[in-house]
Design an enzyme around this catalytic site. Structure first.
Site, PDB file in Angstrom:
ATOM      1  N   CYS A  78      -4.280  -2.880   9.310  1.00  0.00           N
ATOM      2  CA  CYS A  78      -3.984  -4.348   9.445  1.00  0.00           C
ATOM      3  C   CYS A  78      -4.136  -4.672  10.830  1.00  0.00           C
ATOM      4  O   CYS A  78      -5.811  -4.883  11.456  1.00  0.00           O
ATOM      5  CB  CYS A  78      -2.643  -4.998   9.046  1.00  0.00           C
ATOM      6  SG  CYS A  78      -3.933  -6.351   8.548  1.00  0.00           S
ATOM      7  N   HIS A 169      -0.764  -2.449   4.030  1.00  0.00           N
ATOM      8  CA  HIS A 169      -0.315  -2.365   4.702  1.00  0.00           C
ATOM      9  C   HIS A 169       0.274  -1.207   3.917  1.00  0.00           C
ATOM     10  O   HIS A 169       1.525  -1.128   3.276  1.00  0.00           O
ATOM     11  CB  HIS A 169       1.281  -3.762   5.069  1.00  0.00           C
ATOM     12  CG  HIS A 169       0.807  -4.205   6.221  1.00  0.00           C
ATOM     13  ND1 HIS A 169       0.563  -4.073   6.782  1.00  0.00           N
ATOM     14  CD2 HIS A 169       0.079  -5.443   5.954  1.00  0.00           C
ATOM     15  CE1 HIS A 169       0.809  -5.274   8.324  1.00  0.00           C
ATOM     16  NE2 HIS A 169      -0.022  -5.903   7.077  1.00  0.00           N
ATOM     17  N   GLU A 171       2.716   0.984   4.820  1.00  0.00           N
ATOM     18  CA  GLU A 171       3.724   1.217   5.752  1.00  0.00           C
ATOM     19  C   GLU A 171       5.295   0.728   4.661  1.00  0.00           C
ATOM     20  O   GLU A 171       6.646   0.129   4.919  1.00  0.00           O
ATOM     21  CB  GLU A 171       4.328   0.896   6.786  1.00  0.00           C
ATOM     22  CG  GLU A 171       4.400  -0.659   7.406  1.00  0.00           C
ATOM     23  CD  GLU A 171       2.847  -0.391   7.155  1.00  0.00           C
ATOM     24  OE1 GLU A 171       2.376  -0.356   6.693  1.00  0.00           O
ATOM     25  OE2 GLU A 171       2.856  -1.691   7.547  1.00  0.00           O
TER      26      GLU A 171
HETATM   27  N1  GLN Z   1      -4.139 -11.681  10.416  1.00  0.00           N
HETATM   28  C1  GLN Z   1      -3.525 -10.457  11.954  1.00  0.00           C
HETATM   29  C2  GLN Z   1      -4.465 -10.413  12.751  1.00  0.00           C
HETATM   30  O1  GLN Z   1      -5.696 -11.467  12.701  1.00  0.00           O
HETATM   31  C3  GLN Z   1      -3.609  -9.316  11.509  1.00  0.00           C
HETATM   32  C4  GLN Z   1      -1.922  -9.388  10.293  1.00  0.00           C
HETATM   33  C5  GLN Z   1      -1.405  -7.880  10.492  1.00  0.00           C
HETATM   34  O2  GLN Z   1      -1.122  -7.144  11.188  1.00  0.00           O
HETATM   35  N2  GLN Z   1      -1.051  -8.116   8.948  1.00  0.00           N
HETATM   36  O3  GLN Z   1      -4.257 -10.074  14.094  1.00  0.00           O
END
Ligand code: GLN
Length: 188
Positions: A78, A169, A171
Site C-alpha cells: 500500500c 495488506h 500482513e
Molecule cells: N492512503 C495511503 C497513502 O496514500 C496508503 C494507505 C495504506 O498504506 N494502507 O499513503
C-alpha cells in the site's frame, strides 16, 4: 538471510509476526546503516507522504536505491508500494524502483476500505484494502494479482524483478504465501 522492515511509520508488527511464523530473521530499519547485510526490505503500509519525507530526512532513499542496484529485494504494501512506484499522481515517485504508476486513495470515500477475494498467481487470496492506491504497470512490470468480477481488471500486485508492490495488506491475514514468495525472491 535477514529481512529488514522499514519502521519509520505505519504497520510494522504485523510483518514481524508473519516473518516469525516463517522462521525468517528480521530487523527494523530506520537509518541507512540498518540496511547493511539485508537480503530484502519490506515497506509497510501507512502514510506514503510522511514516509517519503522521512526517507529524505534520514538519507535513506539514496541508500535504498544503491542497495536495489546491487540486488536487494523489496516488498511494498500500500503506502510502501506507492514509495516504490516510478510515478505517483503524475509525478516522480520517491524511490522509483517499480515501473508503475500509483494513484493514491483512488477507490474513493465509499470504498476507502474494503475486503474481497482476489485472483493471484499463487491462487485465490483474501484482499484487505485500506485507502488503497490504484496501481498500473508500466513496461517490464508483470501483474501477479487482479481484482475479480465485478471489479476485474485492476492490478493489485505487481512485480518487476525482485521488487513487489501490493495495494492490499497480506500482513493483516494469517495467510503467509506472499511473504513466503517474497522470501524466495530475496534468497534468489
Ligand atoms: N492512503 C495511503 C497513502 O496514500 C496508503 C494507505 C495504506 O498504506 N494502507 O499513503
Amino acid at each position: 538471510m535477514k529481512i529488514g522492515i522499514l519502521a519509520l511509520q505505519g504497520a510494522v508488527q504485523e510483518h514481524e509476526r508473519a516473518l516469525d511464523r516463517l522462521g525468517a530473521s528480521h530487523v527494523q530499519v530506520r537509518l541507512p546503516k540498518d540496511l547493511a547485510g539485508l537480503a530484502g526490505l519490506i515497506l509497510p503500509g501507512g502514510e506514503s507522504t510522511a514516509m517519503a519525507r522521512y526517507l529524505e530526512e534520514y538519507s535513506l532513499g539514496d541508500e535504498i536505491q544503491a542497495r536495489a542496484a546491487r540486488g536487494m529485494a523489496f516488498f511494498g504494501i500500500c503506502a510502501g508500494a506507492i514509495l516504490l512506484c516510478t510515478e505517483v499522481d503524475g509525478r516522480s515517485g520517491a524511490l522509483g524502483l517499480l515501473p508503475a504508476s500509483a494513484r493514491r486513495n483512488a477507490y474513493g470515500r465509499q470504498l476507502a476500505s474494503f475486503e474481497e477475494n482476489i485472483d493471484t498467481r499463487l491462487g485465490p487470496f483474501h484482499g484487505i484494502f485500506i485507502r488503497a492506491p490504484r496501481l498500473e504497470p508500466r513496461a517490464g512490470t508483470e501483474v501477479l494479482a487482479y481484482r475479480i468480477p465485478p471489479h476485474e481488471g485492476d492490478a493489485v500486485l505487481l512485480r518487476s524483478g525482485k521488487v513487489l508492490g501490493a495495494s492490499f495488506h497480506p500482513e493483516l491475514t494469517d495467510d503467509d504465501r506472499l511473504h513466503r514468495f517474497f522470501l524466495e525472491l530475496a534468497a534468489s
